[in-house]
Design an enzyme around this catalytic site. Sequence first.
Site, PDB file in Angstrom:
ATOM      1  N   LYS A   8       0.824  -1.224   0.000  1.00 18.44           N
ATOM      2  CA  LYS A   8       0.000   0.000   0.000  1.00 18.44           C
ATOM      3  C   LYS A   8       0.856   1.270   0.000  1.00 18.44           C
ATOM      4  CE  LYS A   8      -1.990  -0.997   3.923  1.00 18.44           C
ATOM      5  NZ  LYS A   8      -1.285  -2.264   4.234  1.00 18.44           N
ATOM      6  N   ARG A  83      -9.882   1.120   8.248  1.00 18.46           N
ATOM      7  CA  ARG A  83      -9.522  -0.261   8.573  1.00 18.46           C
ATOM      8  C   ARG A  83     -10.649  -0.979   9.307  1.00 18.46           C
ATOM      9  NH1 ARG A  83      -3.518   0.621   8.396  1.00 18.46           N
ATOM     10  NH2 ARG A  83      -2.493  -1.369   8.653  1.00 18.46           N
ATOM     11  N   ARG A 122      11.423  -5.599   5.269  1.00 19.66           N
ATOM     12  CA  ARG A 122      11.144  -4.161   5.071  1.00 19.66           C
ATOM     13  C   ARG A 122      12.074  -3.285   5.910  1.00 19.66           C
ATOM     14  NH1 ARG A 122       5.119  -1.899   5.508  1.00 19.66           N
ATOM     15  NH2 ARG A 122       5.147  -2.772   7.616  1.00 19.66           N
ATOM     16  N   ARG A 155      10.887  -1.627  11.560  1.00 19.89           N
ATOM     17  CA  ARG A 155       9.840  -1.228  12.494  1.00 19.89           C
ATOM     18  C   ARG A 155       9.661  -2.276  13.587  1.00 19.89           C
ATOM     19  NH1 ARG A 155       4.928   0.403   8.535  1.00 19.89           N
ATOM     20  NH2 ARG A 155       3.824  -0.777  10.140  1.00 19.89           N
ATOM     21  N   ARG A 166      -0.761  -8.909  13.219  1.00 16.07           N
ATOM     22  CA  ARG A 166      -1.312  -7.865  12.345  1.00 16.07           C
ATOM     23  C   ARG A 166      -2.092  -8.470  11.185  1.00 16.07           C
ATOM     24  NH1 ARG A 166       3.958  -5.325  10.915  1.00 16.07           N
ATOM     25  NH2 ARG A 166       2.820  -3.898   9.592  1.00 16.07           N
TER      26      ARG A 166
END
Length: 216
Positions: A8, A83, A122, A155, A166
Amino acid sequence: MGGPGAGKGTQARMLQESLGYVQIASGDLFREHNKNQTRLGRLAMRFIDVGDLVPDDVTIEMVGERLSQPDCAAGVILDGFPRTINQALALEKIADDLETRIGIVPCIHVSYEILLRRLSGRWTCREHGHVFHQLFKPPIVAGVCDFDGSELYQREDDSVETQKRRIEVYTQRTAPLTEYYDRKGMLVKINGEQSIDEVHQDLVSAIREAETALAG
Ligand code: ADP
Ligand code: ADP
């Protein structure tokens, strides 16, 4: 829309460049608040760090406030909001109040295994949240952002345990929203298991089509 790691943020930033809409990412707004050590930032990180959703009321207020700023008037790409069903309903109210409307809801589909691979590799930049991947989109210099030279970090919520939580939260709380938008005829499914450029092309085509339909 799309699960955590679907692409996204990567795509929203590319669309901002190529179509000129402003990208607004609820996750980035929370992380910015946390960097500035605001009360909202500290509250949000309690939920973010364990992979849960930040409560609707504070999230809606933060995004609503951002959407009322003048740079949003020409159109925005929302990344990571709404969300929940409550957030989707609130967004309709915000759009009505601002005399605008939601044009299209693209949903980027990626399998569970690929989501995990993307989140594990990531690397995010401290200064502006630019995103890289150690295998799929490596920075020119390891550990340094190509765009602003700031440090890249992993992160806290990209740790293995939190990734799974998640994805579970996405399946339970956010995925049902796709049905809501599908019934309204607004959902466009995008195959996220293609190269970054191919996904971008599919998104640009879908958005151009929606722009034509809205204009007509
Ligand atoms: P990702 O890009 O991996 O999907 P985000 O940066 O969008 O992650 O979001 C990180 C975290 O911020 C989420 O796991 C959640 O805790 C919180 N968050 C972001 N957007 C929302 C939202 N719309 N509602 C509630 N919590 C949110
Ligand atoms: P999201 O905002 O949905 O959580 P990101 O845009 O942050 O997802 O992407 C998650 C990770 O996957 C990042 O490291 C990014 O560089 C990488 N990535 C994004 N899209 C692709 C793709 N199409 N192919 C391979 N890697 C990708």
